[in-house]
Scaffold this motif. Structure first.
Motif, PDB file in Angstrom:
ATOM      1  N   TRP A  24      26.133 -51.936  -4.307  1.00  0.00           N
ATOM      2  CA  TRP A  24      25.929 -50.494  -4.216  1.00  0.00           C
ATOM      3  C   TRP A  24      24.454 -50.211  -3.975  1.00  0.00           C
ATOM      4  O   TRP A  24      23.593 -50.780  -4.649  1.00  0.00           O
ATOM      5  CB  TRP A  24      26.355 -49.807  -5.510  1.00  0.00           C
ATOM      6  CG  TRP A  24      27.830 -49.891  -5.759  1.00  0.00           C
ATOM      7  CD1 TRP A  24      28.509 -50.939  -6.290  1.00  0.00           C
ATOM      8  CD2 TRP A  24      28.803 -48.890  -5.469  1.00  0.00           C
ATOM      9  NE1 TRP A  24      29.845 -50.652  -6.359  1.00  0.00           N
ATOM     10  CE2 TRP A  24      30.052 -49.388  -5.861  1.00  0.00           C
ATOM     11  CE3 TRP A  24      28.733 -47.607  -4.925  1.00  0.00           C
ATOM     12  CZ2 TRP A  24      31.230 -48.662  -5.728  1.00  0.00           C
ATOM     13  CZ3 TRP A  24      29.901 -46.875  -4.799  1.00  0.00           C
ATOM     14  CH2 TRP A  24      31.125 -47.412  -5.190  1.00  0.00           C
ATOM     15  N   GLN A  25      24.144 -49.332  -3.034  1.00  0.00           N
ATOM     16  CA  GLN A  25      22.761 -48.936  -2.770  1.00  0.00           C
ATOM     17  C   GLN A  25      22.449 -47.678  -3.574  1.00  0.00           C
ATOM     18  O   GLN A  25      23.251 -46.755  -3.641  1.00  0.00           O
ATOM     19  CB  GLN A  25      22.552 -48.662  -1.287  1.00  0.00           C
ATOM     20  CG  GLN A  25      21.113 -48.305  -0.975  1.00  0.00           C
ATOM     21  CD  GLN A  25      20.865 -48.063   0.494  1.00  0.00           C
ATOM     22  OE1 GLN A  25      21.785 -47.936   1.269  1.00  0.00           O
ATOM     23  NE2 GLN A  25      19.610 -47.981   0.862  1.00  0.00           N
ATOM     24  N   VAL A  26      21.263 -47.647  -4.186  1.00  0.00           N
ATOM     25  CA  VAL A  26      20.836 -46.508  -4.996  1.00  0.00           C
ATOM     26  C   VAL A  26      20.244 -45.440  -4.073  1.00  0.00           C
ATOM     27  O   VAL A  26      19.293 -45.700  -3.345  1.00  0.00           O
ATOM     28  CB  VAL A  26      19.788 -46.937  -6.055  1.00  0.00           C
ATOM     29  CG1 VAL A  26      19.331 -45.742  -6.869  1.00  0.00           C
ATOM     30  CG2 VAL A  26      20.363 -48.015  -6.955  1.00  0.00           C
ATOM     31  N   LEU A  27      20.819 -44.227  -4.102  1.00  0.00           N
ATOM     32  CA  LEU A  27      20.347 -43.119  -3.279  1.00  0.00           C
ATOM     33  C   LEU A  27      19.523 -42.121  -4.090  1.00  0.00           C
ATOM     34  O   LEU A  27      18.672 -41.427  -3.548  1.00  0.00           O
ATOM     35  CB  LEU A  27      21.531 -42.383  -2.639  1.00  0.00           C
ATOM     36  CG  LEU A  27      22.464 -43.221  -1.771  1.00  0.00           C
ATOM     37  CD1 LEU A  27      23.613 -42.365  -1.280  1.00  0.00           C
ATOM     38  CD2 LEU A  27      21.716 -43.840  -0.616  1.00  0.00           C
ATOM     39  N   MET A  31      18.968 -38.659 -14.499  1.00  0.00           N
ATOM     40  CA  MET A  31      19.977 -38.746 -15.558  1.00  0.00           C
ATOM     41  C   MET A  31      21.278 -39.308 -14.998  1.00  0.00           C
ATOM     42  O   MET A  31      22.057 -39.932 -15.708  1.00  0.00           O
ATOM     43  CB  MET A  31      20.240 -37.370 -16.173  1.00  0.00           C
ATOM     44  CG  MET A  31      19.161 -36.920 -17.136  1.00  0.00           C
ATOM     45  SD  MET A  31      18.911 -38.054 -18.507  1.00  0.00           S
ATOM     46  CE  MET A  31      20.442 -37.898 -19.380  1.00  0.00           C
ATOM     47  N   ASP A  32      21.510 -39.073 -13.715  1.00  0.00           N
ATOM     48  CA  ASP A  32      22.659 -39.633 -12.997  1.00  0.00           C
ATOM     49  C   ASP A  32      22.133 -40.494 -11.865  1.00  0.00           C
ATOM     50  O   ASP A  32      21.050 -40.252 -11.342  1.00  0.00           O
ATOM     51  CB  ASP A  32      23.526 -38.528 -12.392  1.00  0.00           C
ATOM     52  CG  ASP A  32      24.167 -37.640 -13.441  1.00  0.00           C
ATOM     53  OD1 ASP A  32      24.628 -38.179 -14.452  1.00  0.00           O
ATOM     54  OD2 ASP A  32      24.196 -36.416 -13.237  1.00  0.00           O
ATOM     55  N   PHE A  33      22.908 -41.492 -11.477  1.00  0.00           N
ATOM     56  CA  PHE A  33      22.602 -42.289 -10.291  1.00  0.00           C
ATOM     57  C   PHE A  33      23.549 -41.859  -9.194  1.00  0.00           C
ATOM     58  O   PHE A  33      24.732 -41.639  -9.450  1.00  0.00           O
ATOM     59  CB  PHE A  33      22.842 -43.780 -10.542  1.00  0.00           C
ATOM     60  CG  PHE A  33      21.818 -44.440 -11.423  1.00  0.00           C
ATOM     61  CD1 PHE A  33      20.621 -43.831 -11.737  1.00  0.00           C
ATOM     62  CD2 PHE A  33      22.058 -45.702 -11.917  1.00  0.00           C
ATOM     63  CE1 PHE A  33      19.688 -44.453 -12.538  1.00  0.00           C
ATOM     64  CE2 PHE A  33      21.133 -46.337 -12.725  1.00  0.00           C
ATOM     65  CZ  PHE A  33      19.954 -45.717 -13.033  1.00  0.00           C
ATOM     66  N   LEU A  44      29.099 -41.913  -4.800  1.00  0.00           N
ATOM     67  CA  LEU A  44      29.511 -41.334  -6.074  1.00  0.00           C
ATOM     68  C   LEU A  44      28.306 -41.110  -6.963  1.00  0.00           C
ATOM     69  O   LEU A  44      27.259 -41.710  -6.781  1.00  0.00           O
ATOM     70  CB  LEU A  44      30.547 -42.215  -6.775  1.00  0.00           C
ATOM     71  CG  LEU A  44      30.194 -43.662  -7.094  1.00  0.00           C
ATOM     72  CD1 LEU A  44      29.461 -43.776  -8.417  1.00  0.00           C
ATOM     73  CD2 LEU A  44      31.466 -44.464  -7.170  1.00  0.00           C
ATOM     74  N   MET A  45      28.482 -40.199  -7.920  1.00  0.00           N
ATOM     75  CA  MET A  45      27.470 -39.932  -8.942  1.00  0.00           C
ATOM     76  C   MET A  45      27.980 -40.556 -10.235  1.00  0.00           C
ATOM     77  O   MET A  45      29.151 -40.404 -10.580  1.00  0.00           O
ATOM     78  CB  MET A  45      27.280 -38.426  -9.141  1.00  0.00           C
ATOM     79  CG  MET A  45      26.698 -37.714  -7.951  1.00  0.00           C
ATOM     80  SD  MET A  45      24.951 -38.002  -7.715  1.00  0.00           S
ATOM     81  CE  MET A  45      24.267 -36.985  -8.994  1.00  0.00           C
TER      82      MET A  45
END
Length: 66
Positions: A24-27, A31-33, A44-45
């Protein structure tokens, strides 16, 4: 203490996405990813607490391991 996760990192999670990918790539970080599946592109969040529990490995954008 929160993990050092940055935008652009690629996370390997413990559970597989239905498409078969664990990458999964972090966008977005906060507090949320916000994550994007490397296999199918699904976004998704996820709450930070839940995401940090399910991380197996972190790969930095520049190639350095996390």
């Amino acid at each position: 203490m929160p993990m050092d996760i940055r935008v652009g990192d690629v996370l390997e999670l413990k559970k597989q996405h239905p498409c078969g990918s664990k990458q999964w790539q972090v966008l977005r970080v906060g507090m949320d990813f916000k994550l994007r599946c490397a296999g199918c592109g699904h976004e998704l969040m996820l709450p930070r607490s839940k995401a940090e529990r399910s991380i197996k490995k972190i790969q930095r954008e520049g190639g350095e391991p996390g």
